[in-house]
Every structure is written in structure tokens, then in C-alpha cells.
Design a protein around this motif. Structure first.
Motif, short mmCIF file in Angstrom:
data_model
loop_
_atom_site.label_atom_id
_atom_site.label_comp_id
_atom_site.label_asym_id
_atom_site.label_seq_id
_atom_site.Cartn_x
_atom_site.Cartn_y
_atom_site.Cartn_z
N GLU A 86 7.00 2.93 8.08
CA GLU A 86 7.58 1.74 8.62
C GLU A 86 7.06 0.73 7.25
OE1 GLU A 86 5.76 0.26 11.93
OE2 GLU A 86 6.09 2.26 13.08
N CYS A 87 6.22 1.05 6.16
CA CYS A 87 5.48 0.02 5.60
C CYS A 87 6.20 0.20 3.89
CB CYS A 87 4.12 0.38 5.18
SG CYS A 87 3.35 0.30 7.03
N ASP A 88 6.58 -0.79 3.27
CA ASP A 88 7.12 -0.85 2.02
C ASP A 88 5.98 -0.98 0.91
OD1 ASP A 88 10.01 -1.46 2.60
OD2 ASP A 88 8.93 -3.03 3.82
N LEU A 89 4.83 -1.42 1.31
CA LEU A 89 3.51 -1.71 0.34
C LEU A 89 2.13 -0.93 1.22
CD1 LEU A 89 2.01 -2.42 -2.18
CD2 LEU A 89 1.87 -4.47 -1.10
N VAL A 90 1.70 -0.20 0.53
CA VAL A 90 0.41 0.70 1.12
C VAL A 90 -0.68 0.39 0.16
CG1 VAL A 90 -0.67 2.47 2.17
CG2 VAL A 90 1.79 2.35 2.57
N ILE A 91 -1.72 -0.52 0.66
CA ILE A 91 -2.78 -0.80 -0.31
C ILE A 91 -4.05 -0.08 0.28
CG2 ILE A 91 -4.39 -2.53 -0.97
CD1 ILE A 91 -2.01 -4.76 -0.40
N GLU A 92 -4.70 0.62 -0.31
CA GLU A 92 -5.88 1.36 -0.17
C GLU A 92 -7.03 0.70 -0.43
OE1 GLU A 92 -9.22 2.73 -1.79
OE2 GLU A 92 -7.77 3.48 -3.19
N ALA A 93 -7.97 0.52 0.48
CA ALA A 93 -9.41 -0.44 0.22
C ALA A 93 -10.45 0.30 0.86
CB ALA A 93 -8.93 -1.83 0.85
N ILE A 94 -10.36 1.53 0.72
CA ILE A 94 -11.78 2.18 1.21
C ILE A 94 -12.85 2.06 0.22
CG2 ILE A 94 -10.35 3.60 2.50
CD1 ILE A 94 -11.09 5.93 0.76
N ALA A 95 -14.00 2.76 0.48
CA ALA A 95 -15.06 2.63 -0.39
C ALA A 95 -15.08 3.38 -1.67
CB ALA A 95 -16.36 3.52 0.42
N GLU A 96 -15.69 2.94 -2.63
CA GLU A 96 -15.42 3.28 -4.23
C GLU A 96 -15.91 4.67 -4.61
OE1 GLU A 96 -14.10 0.79 -6.94
OE2 GLU A 96 -13.31 0.93 -4.89
#
Length: 793
Positions: A86-96
Motif C-alpha cells: 500500500e505504501c509509496d515510501l518506506v523508511i527504515e529506522a531500526i537500530a544502527e
């Protein structure tokens, strides 16, 4: 360039950054799926639900209004991956952790839309290495998108391309981030920690190094490295506590592991004292102890000599204070370098080493010097970037001083300054900013989105934006226009200090409106923030002390006439609101035909703080709103709509965003909320033009307004009695609030009586002047003028 349409965003990782990125997308009316691990026990979305609940408690608030939370849905990797389609933009923000990120990419990639953009919010890992974890077909739509914390408030987003990132995708994403989320974009090179963190963390390490070297205390250094040198109030060590000492150590560790050839590598380490704090679990603000801690009401600071905390009591040497007040940057740096005191030597040293570091690494980390300077302004809150500071102080002389210190072994590294440093008189010029990698000046990007920014943030040495053509001005107001935008839409700017509204501003506004009616098609009230902080209290206080209450009544009458002139002007008046719009500034905005509010607008009728009520038509406008809403409700009772306005005025409530300002009634449902304040004037001029072209006409003065009258006043008083008996308000607070109730309810008339708009103005003016005659209100005004803080009396 194809326009990018993002109907839904997915954020992978519901930690501090992920949840707040999701919140800011929701602020911008973009629905979000917030993903995290499914809980091992109980409801699967427990982790995400906890993160969403936490958004309501954070300060500063990541949500522009609390109802934005409904636009964020909880999701987990076990059950909801199919919804990524469903998503046009996916932002990954998990641990480094590189391995964690690559494992996640392999897991989610099969569920992505073919044309979705996938971006990592990593703060420093290699984007090229991360891209390798994506299927080959999706790598052209992969990039880094590094938000700064807190994402709602920090302007900077670093956009980092890989060798395969599609240029058109990056341009479209940049344009979307600029306008939709209100961000300042820096295209960073794919090097460890990118631009802002690379410079910012080195700056912190330099401060720590020279603090110990020169025997200064942490609180002493924070006094030196805050607003006195154009840095945020949190300075250095308080900032480290806010960020988290463990987080800072992690970023430093990344630099240590990934930059072995850096000439400053020996300094990329966590000091022993900082390691000890982390080992003890004293991680800063999140654990309530770090470099600082709070004991009761007292702030304590770690003292390395005592090996314990002590009360914070640093001070700046008077000599150094005097040097820092010098207006001439060249003279300031020369005196700091020459002064023997450790505080002066400390300041010269931290600037010298940052200048040195930036010059050596400019070619590696950024396309040009402007990107470095804007990154430090937007990401770390510096008033000037390092290259601007250097250039303002005399490029060649500072270069000579830095080179001399390197030669004598005083600098933190022995690397020589690059040859280009000595070949130039600075890095910023009218034509652009210097690129060390290209050995030429780079102009600003030509992306169309930036044409909306009529007055973008400039760096020192850049060509200034056009000032526009002045049509008329007096001591408080300038009427002008931008012929290159729309020559028949005037712009009226308040020019008084802090844009306070005194007699000269009211005279100027009345004249500007009259001229606009004769010569223009529309008018925009705009100037750089703040919009206006209210009436000129200095003038009011002086008149009170002189007992000139007739003069004060005439002044309030003129204020009301000015507000009504804005409302009933024969051309549309658009208020372009940014920053604080308080008291009379709020009333001016309320009377405009339309408001264009920056998201970060702080709007409110705050007169109760100085023992007064709104009398520039603000109370009247709330009474009109209540009448209009009651007409649409069953029974037509006015009071339910007065009640909220009464609480707003009596409590001096300030909206914490443009969206909340509309909710509280300071704006209307059809008003615009612009996320990028640099676009405010463009949108306002276009809005004024649209109103003019649509045969807009001003409202006629209301002659039959239903008011709550005596019963409404009495009902408001019941609330006040309870608050007074509970000790929550003083006797004078009670009097002020009753005056507000009287103005909102139309005075001492029968309930549901019908009065005119002018009657309402007369009532609020009378109540205002009567309060001015009271000693407690006069004391509150005097205290505010002396201290800038409200007095409870």
C-alpha cells in the motif's frame, strides 16, 4: 521531472526516531504504517502501541495536534508485511546495526510496490553497502534519508545517493520533503556520519578534548559554547545528555571503526570519564543522570576533580565576556587567540580545530561549503556554519593563524591545510559556494521546488534576495511588492522591534490598507518571524503611569479600528503567520480574510498574563464564531461555544502549531498550513491573487449577533469560584477572567439578546480600560517589561 505522489508511508522501526518520523508524516496528512517486531506474548502490536502512546507524552510534542495519532496504524513484521504494497515510501529506522538492517531488507523486499521508494534513516552507515542488500531491480529507488532528532522541529534531512540511485527519484523525493514535510535538504556524500554528524560530533570531541586539556569544568564550558557563540542553549555537555551518552559513544565508535585514515583518528574515542558514566547506566536525560543530574530543584554537574556531582555554578571571566560581545569577528578571534586565560584559549582552540577539520574534509564529505554550513545550522542549531564564521572573521588571516598553530603543534592534528585555502578569500560568493572536489563555485540547485522560496535561508557572502519595491513606509510599517511575483499584490511588513503593535504600526497599517484599496488587488501581512508579539507594552505602561486613561481608550479604539480595517478592506488581506502571533498579533491575523500559517506558528490571546483581556477585536471574533456555530445547532444555544473560548482566553492558551491554532478558533477550517516557512510568502501571494480573482468581497458588519448575556457570565463565574476556592487563581485572576466572560457574552444584557458587532467591540474596550486602571494589572505590566515573565499577584 515526474511529480511524486506519496499516498501512504511505512516506517520500519518504532523506536524514538521511527515513531517521531511517523508522527511528522501524520502531521502532514500522510497516513503511516508503523512497523516493529511482534510481541512474544499478548497482543502482537504491543511494542508499537507503546511507542504510539509515548508520542502523546513527549516534549517538545512530535504531534502538531493530538488527533494526528489516528493517522498512524500499528503493524508488525509477522502479520502485516503484505500491507507494504500500500505504501509509496518506506523508511527504515531500526537500530544502527548493518547485519540487522540487511536481514530486514531481505525480509521486506518481496512485499514492496515496484515503484516504491525505499530509504534508510541511518545516521552514518554506508548507503552503498545497505543498497547491496536490496534486489537489483529495486536499487535505483533506494537512498539514505537521514532525519535529525526531533524530526518535527529539526529542519535538516540529509539525502544520500548510491551509485545506482535514480537522479529523477532523488529530485522528486527532495521536492516532496521540502514542501510536504518542510525540510531543508543537504545532498550528502556516502561517507561515515555524512555531513552534519561528521562535523558536529568532531566539534563535540574537540570541546571534550580542550575541556580536559585546559582544566575547565563542564558547566563552565556550557556557558561558553551556548548562545554566546551562536549555539543552542543546551551548548555541548547538556546536548550530549539530551542525545544520550550511549548514543554519542556509538556515533564516535562508528567514526573510530570506519575512518582509520582520518588525521584526527586518535581523538575518535570516548574519554574514560564518559565510559565510566555509561558503565554506571548514567546515560543522560533518559536516565535522569549523566553529565548533569537534577536533585530536587537544583541542577548538579559532574566534577571530575571531586569524582562526584556538585551544584552547577559556572561563570564566564569578565575579560572573555567582553571579547565575546565584540561586533567585529576578526577582532574577536584575534583577542581570544592572544588572551592567556584558559577560557579564551579554549574558545580559540575549538574554532580553530573545527575550521581545520572542515577545510581538510570538505572535498570528502560534501559537494560544497554551503552544504556544510546549512547542515550545521539546520542539524545542530548553529547560528552560522563553520565556513561562514571563518569567512566573516577574515579568511586569509584566520587561515594564517590556523596554519601557524598547526606548524607549532598546537592543533589537534598535523595535517596541513589544503592548498585551495590559501588561494581564496573565502568560500561563499554571489555566484555560489566553493566545491573542493570540483575546484569551482557551485550555484544553488535549480529544482523548481525552490522557486517557491522567495526568501530562502542564505549563507554569508551569497547574493541577497530582492528587497522588493517600497510603495510607502513610516516608522512602524513598510508597504512594498515583488514585481517579479505579482506587482498588484502588496506586502505590508511591521518593522518595529519584535513586531510589537504601537501607534506608529496602527497608523501605518491603516494607511497601507487605504493605499491597497486604491492601487492594488490584494494585501499580504508578512515579515520574518515573529508575526507579532502583541501591543507595545512600553507605550501602555507609560500611559498607565501617567494616568492617561483617556489616551489609552483612544489607543484601544484605534487598535479596534485597525483590526476592522483588515477585516472589511475592499481588497482581500491575507495574514502570513510564522513564529509567535500573540495578543494583538493574533487579533490582526483573526481579522484577515484568510490565514496562511507556518506549521511552527505559536498563536494565542495571552493578555491575561498581564492582567488584561483581548480588546483588539479578539473577544468579539470569538463571540461571532459562537453565534455562527449556534445557528447551525439544534436549539441555537450560544453558550456551549462560548465556554471553550472563555477557557482559551482566561488560561492564555497558546496553540503550539498552525494546525492547533485552527482547532482553537484563531484560524478557520479553510486556512492553509504550510510546512516549509520559506514558502509562506509565495503561498500567501498566490492565495491573495486567487481571492481577488474569485470576486472576493469583505463581510458586512454584523448587526444581529446572539450573545449569552448575564446567564453566560454567571455560568463562567461558577467555574471561577471553584478555581478560586481551590487556590488555583488569585482574586485578580478572577477579576480578569470575569472581564473576559463579560466581553465574550456581550455584556450585562439578557441571554440570547441580539447585539451588533460594534456593541461587542465597545464592551471589550470598556472592560480592557477598567482593568488598566487597577493596580494589580499595572504591576503585571511593569513586571513583564522588567523581567519578560508574567507576575502572579
Amino acid at each position: 521531472m515526474t511529480r511524486l505522489i506519496i499516498r501512504k508511508v511505512a516506517v520500519l522501526g518504532a523506536g524514538v526516531m521511527g515513531a517521531q518520523i511517523a508522527a511528522h508524516c501524520a502531521n502532514a496528512d500522510v497516513p503511516v504504517l508503523l512497523f516493529d517486531l511482534a510481541a512474544r506474548e499478548g497482543a502482537p502490536n504491543t511494542v508499537i502501541d507503546k511507542a504510539l502512546a509515548g508520542l502523546k507524552k513527549l516534549d517538545p510534542a512530535p504531534l502538531a495536534t493530538r488527533d494526528r495519532l489516528q493517522h498512524i496504524e500499528a503493524a508488525n513484521y509477522d502479520h502485516d508485511l503484505a500491507r507494504l504494497a500500500e505504501c509509496d515510501l518506506v523508511i527504515e529506522a531500526i537500530a544502527e546495526k548493518m547485519e540487522w538492517k540487511l536481514d530486514l531488507y531481505a525480509r521486506v523486499a518481496p512485499f514492496l510496490k515496484p515503484d516504491a521508494i525505499f530509504a534508510s534513516n541511518t545516521s552514518g552507515l554506508s548507503i552503498e553497502a545497505l543498497a547491496a542488500g536490496m534486489p537489483a531491480a529495486q536499487r535505483s529507488r533506494f537512498c539514505g534519508i537521514h532525519f535529525f532528532n526531533p524530526p518535527r522541529y529539526m529542519p535538516l534531512v540529509e539525502l544520500i545517493a548510491t551509485s545506482q540511485s535514480a537522479p529523477g527519484m532523488l529530485d522528486a523525493l527532495e521536492s516532496w520533503l521540502v514542501t510536504r514535510l518542510g525540510k531543508g535538504i543537504v545532498r550528502a556524500k556516502d561517507t561515515p556520519n555524512f555531513v552534519a554528524n561528521r562535523i558536529g560530533v568532531f566539534s563535540i570531541l574537540a570541546v571534550m578534548h580542550h575541556t580536559i586539556r585546559l582544566g575547565l569544568s563542564f558547566d563552565e564550558v556550557d556557558l561558553l559554547t551556548g548562545p554566546r557563540i551562536g549555539r543552542p542553549k543546551s551548548a555541548t555537555f547538556r546536548t550530549a545528555d539530551v542525545v544520550g551518552l550511549d548514543t554519542l559513544a556509538h556515533v564516535v565508535g562508528t567514526m573510530q571503526a570506519t575512518l582509520p585514515q582520518d588525521p584526527w583518528h586518535a581523538h575518535f574515542c570516548v574519554p574514560n570519564w564518559l565510559q565510566a558514566l555509561i558503565a554506571q547506566g548514567a546515560l543522560g536525560q533518559k536516565t535522569r543522570a549523566g553529565i548533569y543530574r537534577k536533585q530536587g530543584r537544583q541542577i548538579q554537574v559532574l566534577d571530575l576533580a571531586l569524582r562526584d556531582y556538585r551544584d552547577s555554578a559556572g561563570e564566564v571571566l569578565p575579560d572573555v565576556e567582553d571579547i565575546l560581545k565584540l561586533r567585529n569577528p576578526a577582532e574577536k578571534f584575534a583577542q581570544l587567540a592572544a588572551h592567556p586565560h584558559p577560557q579564551a584559549q579554549f574558545l580559540w582552540s575549538i574554532f580553530r580545530d573545527v575550521f581545520h577539520y572542515c577545510a581538510v574534509h570538505l572535498a570528502d564529505i560534501a559537494d560544497n561549503a554551503r552544504d556544510v554550513d546549512l547542515a550545521m545550522r539546520w542539524g545542530f542549531g548553529w547560528a552560522q556554519g563553520p565556513f561562514e564564521t571563518w569567512q566573516s572573521a577574515g579568511w586569509r588571516e584566520i587561515a594564517r593563524m590556523v596554519a601557524e598553530d598547526i606548524e607549532h603543534g598546537h592543533a589537534m592534528a598535523a595535517a596541513p591545510l589544503p592548498a585551495w585555502v590559501f588561494e581564496r578569500d573565502g568560500v561563499h560568493a554571489a555566484e555560489g559556494s566553493f566545491s573542493a572536489s570540483a575546484q569551482q563555485l557551485r550555484p544553488r540547485t535549480g529544482l523548481p521546488v525552490y522557486q517557491r522560496q522567495l526568501y530562502p535561508e542564505r549563507v554569508l557572502g551569497e547574493s541577497p534576495s530582492p528587497r522588493g519595491e517600497t510603495l510607502w513606509e513610516n516608522a512602524g510599517v513598510r508597504l512594498w511588492r515583488r514585481p517579479d511575483q505579482d506587482a498588484r499584490i502588496g506586502i505590508v511588513s511591521i518593522t518595529s522591534r519584535m513586531h510589537t503593535i504601537g501607534d506608529e504600526v496602527m497608523e501605518g497599517m491603516l494607511e497601507a490598507i487605504a493605499r491597497a484599496e486604491r492601487e492594488l488587488d490584494g494585501l499580504v501581512i508578512w515579515h520574518e518571524a515573529p508575526f507579532a508579539v502583541g501591543a507595545n507594552l512600553q507605550q501602555v505602561g507609560e500611559a498607565c503611569r501617567a494616568g492617561q486613561f483617556d489616551l489609552l481608550e483612544r489607543m484601544v479604539d484605534k487598535f479596534q479600528r485597525t483590526s476592522m480595517a483588515i477585516k472589511h478592506a475592499q481588497v482581500p488581506v491575507v495574514a502570513a503567520v510564522q513564529g509567535m502571533a500573540l495578543g494583538g498579533g493574533c487579533e490582526f491575523a483573526m481579522h484577515a480574510a484568510h490565514r496562511v500559517l507556518a506549521l511552527e506558528s505559536y498563536v494565542g490571546l495571552v493578555e491575561a498574563g498581564v492582567g488584561l483581556i483581548p480588546a483588539g477585536g479578539g473577544s468579539k471574533e470569538f463571540a461571532l464564531q459562537a453565534h455562527a456555530m449556534a445557528q447551525r445547532a439544534a436549539g441555537g444555544d450560544v453558550f456551549p461555544y462560548i465556554q471553550n473560548a472563555f477557557q482559551t482566553i482566561a488560561m492564555a492558551t497558546v496553540a503550539k502549531s498552525g494546525l492547533e491554532a485552527i482547532q482553537l478558533g484563531f484560524g478557520r477550517a479553510g486556512d492553509d498550513v504550510v510546512f516549509n516557512a520559506a514558502e509562506l510568502l509565495h503561498v500567501s501571494i498566490r492565495r491573495a491573487r486567487a481571492l481577488a480573482e474569485s470576486a472576493w468581497r469583505p463581510p458586512l458588519p454584523s448587526r444581529k449577533v446572539t450573545v449569552a448575556g448575564r446567564n453566560g457570565i454567571a455560568t463562567c463565574e461558577l467555574m471561577l469560584v471553584n478555581m478560586a476556592e481551590g487556590g488555583f487563581i488569585s482574586a485578580h485572576d478572577y477579576r480578569v477572567a470575569r472581564a473576559a466572560a463579560t466581553a465574550l457574552c456581550g455584556g450585562e444584557v439578557e441571554s440570547n439578546a441580539q447585539v451588533s458587532e460594534q456593541w461587542l467591540l465597545d464592551v471589550e474596550r470598556a472592560q480592557f480600560v477598567e482593568l488598566l486602571k487597577t493596580k494589580p494589572t499595572q504591576q503585571r505590566i511593569a513586571h513583564m517589561l522588567e523581567t519578560g515573565k508574567p507576575l502572579r499577584n
